[in-house]
Design a protein around this motif. Structure first.
Motif, PDB file in Angstrom:
ATOM      1  N   ASP A 198       0.833  -1.207   0.000  1.00  0.00           N
ATOM      2  CA  ASP A 198       0.000   0.000   0.000  1.00  0.00           C
ATOM      3  C   ASP A 198       0.864   1.252   0.000  1.00  0.00           C
ATOM      4  O   ASP A 198       0.633   2.186  -0.762  1.00  0.00           O
ATOM      5  N   ALA A 199       1.866   1.243   0.874  1.00  0.00           N
ATOM      6  CA  ALA A 199       2.688   2.432   1.027  1.00  0.00           C
ATOM      7  C   ALA A 199       3.442   2.758  -0.249  1.00  0.00           C
ATOM      8  O   ALA A 199       3.777   3.908  -0.517  1.00  0.00           O
ATOM      9  N   LEU A 200       3.714   1.729  -1.072  1.00  0.00           N
ATOM     10  CA  LEU A 200       4.411   1.976  -2.338  1.00  0.00           C
ATOM     11  C   LEU A 200       3.456   2.443  -3.426  1.00  0.00           C
ATOM     12  O   LEU A 200       3.872   2.729  -4.537  1.00  0.00           O
ATOM     13  N   GLY A 201       2.158   2.467  -3.114  1.00  0.00           N
ATOM     14  CA  GLY A 201       1.195   2.965  -4.080  1.00  0.00           C
ATOM     15  C   GLY A 201       0.631   1.907  -5.006  1.00  0.00           C
ATOM     16  O   GLY A 201      -0.010   2.227  -6.000  1.00  0.00           O
ATOM     17  N   LEU A 202       0.881   0.629  -4.699  1.00  0.00           N
ATOM     18  CA  LEU A 202       0.292  -0.435  -5.526  1.00  0.00           C
ATOM     19  C   LEU A 202      -1.212  -0.478  -5.274  1.00  0.00           C
ATOM     20  O   LEU A 202      -1.639  -0.410  -4.129  1.00  0.00           O
ATOM     21  N   ASN A 203      -2.012  -0.609  -6.329  1.00  0.00           N
ATOM     22  CA  ASN A 203      -3.453  -0.703  -6.103  1.00  0.00           C
ATOM     23  C   ASN A 203      -3.818  -2.123  -5.656  1.00  0.00           C
ATOM     24  O   ASN A 203      -2.960  -3.004  -5.597  1.00  0.00           O
TER      25      ASN A 203
END
Lengths: 261, 374
Positions: free
Chosen positions: B274-279
């Motif tokens: 999540d923190a890396l921006g993966l959906n």
């Protein structure tokens, strides 16, 4: 102590807009009130260290900033975008905010290099070769390029945490959040991680770091924020906070961690 | 006070090295152990030699046929206490393996069986684990469909009422597992979803409903009751209905296995993604599932093996799978008393497939586990 909580930051951080703004943020776990009217403004390139006893809400606060935790009241604005249920806004915030966790949270089924290139390739749509070059540059910066093709399980804790920092930096974030990055490390490995963080701080990255490493706070923090029982009790420059704590709660806390060291 | 470090000592030589040492340590370490070893050794020896005498030394491999082509099994009958009558297999193997498929066309199901086995082998090799594998599957299964049904390219059409034996078992098992597995993943994810309570309830309801009833009753539902609900004139093929029942049943069990893997994964993995921006879907397919599925390889394979064998329950609704064909072969009067030989043969076929699966899963576990020691 709401007056101390809303301390303004030094003038040179006053860019066009603050990097992060929290306005009267409240959060409950069930009936437990874990964040109480937390207000905090972090300027561009400002480095803030958050400290406080365990259970004081400091981790919860930092996790609200990239919405790993959802706040129930108040506003959080990151890089000009308010955090709401809007997933697209959230995605854009998360692309700009890197996070490093206490327990590293590297992906154990991927090599170090794959850990670093995953998000640039899948989120930023960067070509693989470019992502790998970027990752190798950053692994050099955290001084472990030779481990690129190993798996996280083959590395020491300190090395894993440095990879985690490199992985977050591969997204070229504007803001970095550190959630107790050295708490799970053996003492002899803390320094290598702190050195990496100091170097990052000196490069002008906007940082919020939850830590008990007071030496680190003294060396790089522009401001130290002290939290207790879900609220910001006091904040100020590290010198002012450590030399002349304004509240009994901070005095007690400082005496406890100094005794512990 | 600064003592020299303890010197490094060589590991002591122990007498438990080599087969003699091993036997002494494990079989003859005390008088009680020696006694148990001798008694069990005697029992095992008797059983093995007895089996060998029956299955090989005293076995009859062929019987004479009269001029009407009817086998004369009297030699086997008199010998039945001493030796096996493998002539039944020699006489019936094509019926058992390929059922009532037209005799002259049985090369077609034979090739289909080889195609299935080839497909399994290719799928098992990690260097084929890429997008093209889906194409290989699609192409192979299409080819199998063409060969079995015929009606094109000059092949005579064979409706699936005439299919039987090993191809039916492999079709039910392969489609059952291949389609149940993705469905199971979706159900497991749905059951864990927090944002969509309706989806979650649907998934929980599905799993609990299917797990609450025996497979036989699901098969009965599919074959007997389902047509009653359909508007007149619409008739869905019996094999297809059984296949759907097997898929739905297997998916419910596999979903729970997958969910176990999802739950065993530390929360930090999802948070880091999540923190890396993966959906959600990227997080699920790049981070969560590769790790969760790896954790549950043993129970997954366990379930696969179970369902491979459970396909034999379709005999209850009149589909002619491998086991049913064995029973059909035994209904021929001359061979009626040689069920042991037929069932041993069927058992060996099932063991070959199931043992290959379990052997492969152990190798896979080891291979995948090597990379990530935590």
């Amino acid at each position: 102590m709401s007056q101390a909580a809303s301390t303004t930051y030094a003038g040179d951080f006053m860019g066009s807009q603050p990097a992060i703004t929290l306005e009267k943020v409240n959060k409950w776990y069930g009936s437990l009130h874990v964040l109480r009217d937390v207000s905090l403004t972090v300027g561009q390139r400002e480095r803030v260290v958050v400290c406080g006893p365990s259970g004081s809400g400091k981790s919860t606060m930092i996790r609200c900033i990239n919405r790993l935790e959802v706040h129930q009241e108040g506003r959080i604005v990151v890089d000009g975008t308010e955090l709401t249920d809007d997933l697209r806004a959230l995605d854009s915030v998360r692309r700009e905010v890197g996070m490093v966790f206490q327990s590293f949270n590297l992906f154990p089924h991927l090599t170090i290099l794959e850990n670093c290139t995953l998000a640039p390739i899948w989120v930023r749509k960067m070509p693989r070769a470019e992502a790998e070059d970027l990752a190798m540059d950053l692994l050099k910066r955290v001084k472990i390029p030779e481990q690129a093709h190993k798996y996280p399980g083959q590395l020491s804790g300190g090395q894993q945490q440095r990879v985690a920092i490199a992985r977050a930096l591969c997204m070229r974030p504007k803001i970095m959040l550190f959630d107790e990055p050295t708490s799970a490390l053996d003492p002899e490995m803390i320094k290598e991680v702190l050195d990496t963080m100091i170097e990052l701080a000196e490069s002008g990255m906007t940082m919020i770091c939850v830590t008990h490493e007071m030496g680190f706070a003294r060396q790089v923090a522009d401001r130290v924020v002290f939290m207790d029982q879900g609220e910001i009790v006091e904040s100020g420059t590290p010198e002012r906070m450590f030399e002349a704590p304004g509240t009994d709660r901070l005095k007690l806390f400082l005496s406890q961690i100094l005794r512990g060291h | 006070m600064d003592a020299a470090p303890t010197p490094i000592r060589a590991r002591p030589l122990v007498a438990t090295i080599g087969p003699v040492g091993w036997a002494r340590a494990n079989l003859f370490s005390s008088w009680a152990s020696t006694a148990v070893t001798l008694v069990l050794g005697y029992v095992i020896l008797r059983a093995v030699t007895g089996l060998f005498d029956w299955a090989v030394l005293n076995a009859i491999w062929s019987v004479p046929y009269n001029d009407k082509g009817i086998p004369d099994t009297s030699v086997c009958q008199t010998n039945s206490a001493q030796g096996a009558c493998w002539a039944v297999i020699a006489d019936k193997y094509r019926l058992i393996l390929f059922g009532r498929y037209p005799f002259a066309e049985q090369w077609r199901p034979f090739i289909c069986v080889l195609l299935f086995i080839g497909l399994y082998i290719v799928s098992a090799m990690r260097r084929f684990w890429r997008k093209e594998l889906a194409l290989i599957w699609a192409a192979t299964l299409t080819l199998i469909g063409i060969l079995m049904w015929g009606g094109v390219f000059g092949l005579t059409a064979v409706p699936n009422d005439y299919w039987g034996g090993l191809p039916i078992t492999l079709i039910l098992a392969t489609f059952g597992i291949a389609l149940a597995f993705p469905l199971a993943i979706l159900v497991a994810l749905g059951r864990r979803s927090t944002g969509m309570p309706a989806v979650k309830m649907l998934c929980v309801g599905y799993v609990e409903l299917i797990r609450g009833v025996p497979l036989i009753s699901v098969l009965f539902m599919a074959s007997v009751m389902f047509p009653l609900f359909m508007p007149p004139g619409i008739n869905i093929d019996k094999l297809l209905r059984a296949q759907i029942a097997v898929i739905l049943f297997a998916a419910a069990y596999l979903a729970e296995v997958v969910r176990g893997g999802l739950q065993a994964l530390p929360r930090g993995q999802a948070e880091a993604a999540d923190a890396l921006g993966l959906n959600y879907w990227k997080k699920t397919f790049l981070i969560i599932l590769p790790q969760a599925l790896r954790l549950v390889i043993p129970p997954l394979v366990n379930t696969f093996i179970g369902f491979f064998k459970d396909t034999s329950l379709v005999l209850i609704i009149g589909l002619f799978d491998l086991l049913t064909m064995g029973k059909v072969a035994l209904s021929d009067p001359p061979w009626q008393s040689f069920s042991t030989e037929v069932y041993i043969t069927l058992g060996l076929i099932y063991i070959a497939f199931c043992f290959a699966m379990s052997k492969y899963s152990r190798g896979l576990e080891r291979e995948l586990g090597q990379a990530q020691r935590r």
